[in-house]
Design a protein around this motif. Structure first.
Motif, PDB file in Angstrom:
ATOM      1  N   ALA A  41      30.048  -2.277 -44.821  1.00  0.00           N
ATOM      2  CA  ALA A  41      29.604  -0.922 -45.175  1.00  0.00           C
ATOM      3  C   ALA A  41      30.709  -0.083 -45.821  1.00  0.00           C
ATOM      4  O   ALA A  41      30.435   0.942 -46.425  1.00  0.00           O
ATOM      5  N   GLY A  42      31.971  -0.505 -45.688  1.00  0.00           N
ATOM      6  CA  GLY A  42      33.073   0.263 -46.248  1.00  0.00           C
ATOM      7  C   GLY A  42      34.398  -0.331 -45.835  1.00  0.00           C
ATOM      8  O   GLY A  42      34.450  -1.334 -45.120  1.00  0.00           O
ATOM      9  N   VAL A  47      34.397  -7.994 -42.267  1.00  0.00           N
ATOM     10  CA  VAL A  47      33.982  -9.243 -41.645  1.00  0.00           C
ATOM     11  C   VAL A  47      34.901 -10.339 -42.152  1.00  0.00           C
ATOM     12  O   VAL A  47      35.397 -10.281 -43.281  1.00  0.00           O
ATOM     13  N   THR A  48      35.160 -11.332 -41.317  1.00  0.00           N
ATOM     14  CA  THR A  48      35.978 -12.466 -41.723  1.00  0.00           C
ATOM     15  C   THR A  48      35.150 -13.745 -41.685  1.00  0.00           C
ATOM     16  O   THR A  48      34.052 -13.778 -41.140  1.00  0.00           O
ATOM     17  N   ALA A 167      34.262   5.380 -33.839  1.00  0.00           N
ATOM     18  CA  ALA A 167      33.179   4.856 -34.666  1.00  0.00           C
ATOM     19  C   ALA A 167      33.827   4.342 -35.953  1.00  0.00           C
ATOM     20  O   ALA A 167      33.971   5.068 -36.926  1.00  0.00           O
ATOM     21  N   ALA A 168      34.279   3.072 -35.914  1.00  0.00           N
ATOM     22  CA  ALA A 168      35.097   2.481 -36.987  1.00  0.00           C
ATOM     23  C   ALA A 168      36.385   3.286 -37.133  1.00  0.00           C
ATOM     24  O   ALA A 168      37.234   3.260 -36.254  1.00  0.00           O
ATOM     25  N   HIS A 169      36.505   4.080 -38.206  1.00  0.00           N
ATOM     26  CA  HIS A 169      37.744   4.831 -38.446  1.00  0.00           C
ATOM     27  C   HIS A 169      37.644   6.281 -37.985  1.00  0.00           C
ATOM     28  O   HIS A 169      38.629   7.015 -38.087  1.00  0.00           O
TER      29      HIS A 169
END
Length: 268
Positions: A41-42, A47-48, A167-169
């Motif tokens: 999403a940004g 993802v790896t 929430a992520a960053h």
């Protein structure tokens, strides 16, 4: 049969399969990571290849062992149950991908089994770096590497540990006033980078409380069951999807619930 009733499931067999999958996932996560990182999403949502490889293998095994069960995962499309009375699995192959991709040894493998109505039946969270596997079966207690665990007996937040995740960053609404209130009580906060692993620390009695801004089944449901089976208090109970979620040791539940409610309310 009523669609919210689950037909008989051999949870001991399901746990054995889950533990085998966790061991394999842990080995893959500990293997040196070489490239293969892409955005979803940004820039803060990545993802790896390891995420995708582990989840693909988990899906293959679960489909073979439990062909009627559904599967909800982090990286691939959901597969609904073939039978509406069958349960469904939730899997997050690498919970804490950002840590993993940057070589920080704090991430986990999360796997759970839930009834058609979402009631958790089995929960597993594995920490590859410390060789720890948290497990729980509904109404049968929580364990760490086979040894029973319980939430802390603390009766105050002061001097103890609170875990959360961004929430992520970004900070989630209500987080900043909550952290301010906790700091005023000399309760130390840590943001470690894996929702599943942070929540299970409450079950192990290491953290007195933990909270996230939005509950998601793939990384939250297994840890929720483990913590509940270890005697922790959840708010709300059961969790609401995409809503804030809190776990606490029983002796501090009243104190942190008051702070939690005030912090969330202040953002509305």
């Amino acid at each position: 049969m009523h669609p919210n009733r689950t037909r008989d499931v051999d949870l001991d067999h399901a746990l054995a399969v889950a533990e085998d999958l966790a061991a394999r996932a842990a080995r893959a996560i500990r293997t040196p990571h070489e490239g293969g990182v892409r955005e979803k999403a940004g820039p803060a949502d990545i993802v790896t290849r390891t995420d995708e490889t582990i989840e693909a293998y988990v899906r293959e095994v679960l489909h073979r062992e439990f062909p009627d069960h559904g599967i909800e995962g982090e990286e691939y499309a959901d597969r609904p149950p073939a039978d509406p009375t069958a349960p469904h699995w939730v899997v997050d192959p690498v919970d804490g991908t950002t840590n993993y991709a940057h070589g920080i040894g704090w991430c986990s493998f999360s796997l759970g089994l839930a009834a058609p109505d979402g009631t958790p039946l089995l929960g597993l969270v594995a920490d590859p770096w410390r060789g720890e596997t948290f497990t729980a079966l509904k109404d049968r207690g929580a364990h760490l590497n086979g040894t029973p665990i319980r939430a802390a007996t603390h009766t105050t937040l002061t001097g103890h540990l609170f875990l959360t995740e961004w929430a992520a960053h970004a900070h989630w609404p209500g987080l900043d006033p909550l952290l301010t209130a906790l700091a005023a009580r000399h309760c130390t906060t840590r943001v470690m980078g894996s929702t599943a692993l942070s929540l299970t620390q409450v079950a192990a009695g290491r953290a007195t409380a933990a909270a996230i801004g939005a509950f998601h089944a793939v990384d939250g449901l297994p840890a929720y069951l483990i913590a509940k089976e270890a005697g922790a208090v959840a708010l709300p109970d059961p969790p609401a999807l995409d809503e804030p979620f809190l776990l606490a040791a029983p002796g501090v539940a009243g104190e942190i619930t008051t702070l939690w409610a005030a912090s969330i309310t202040s953002q509305h």
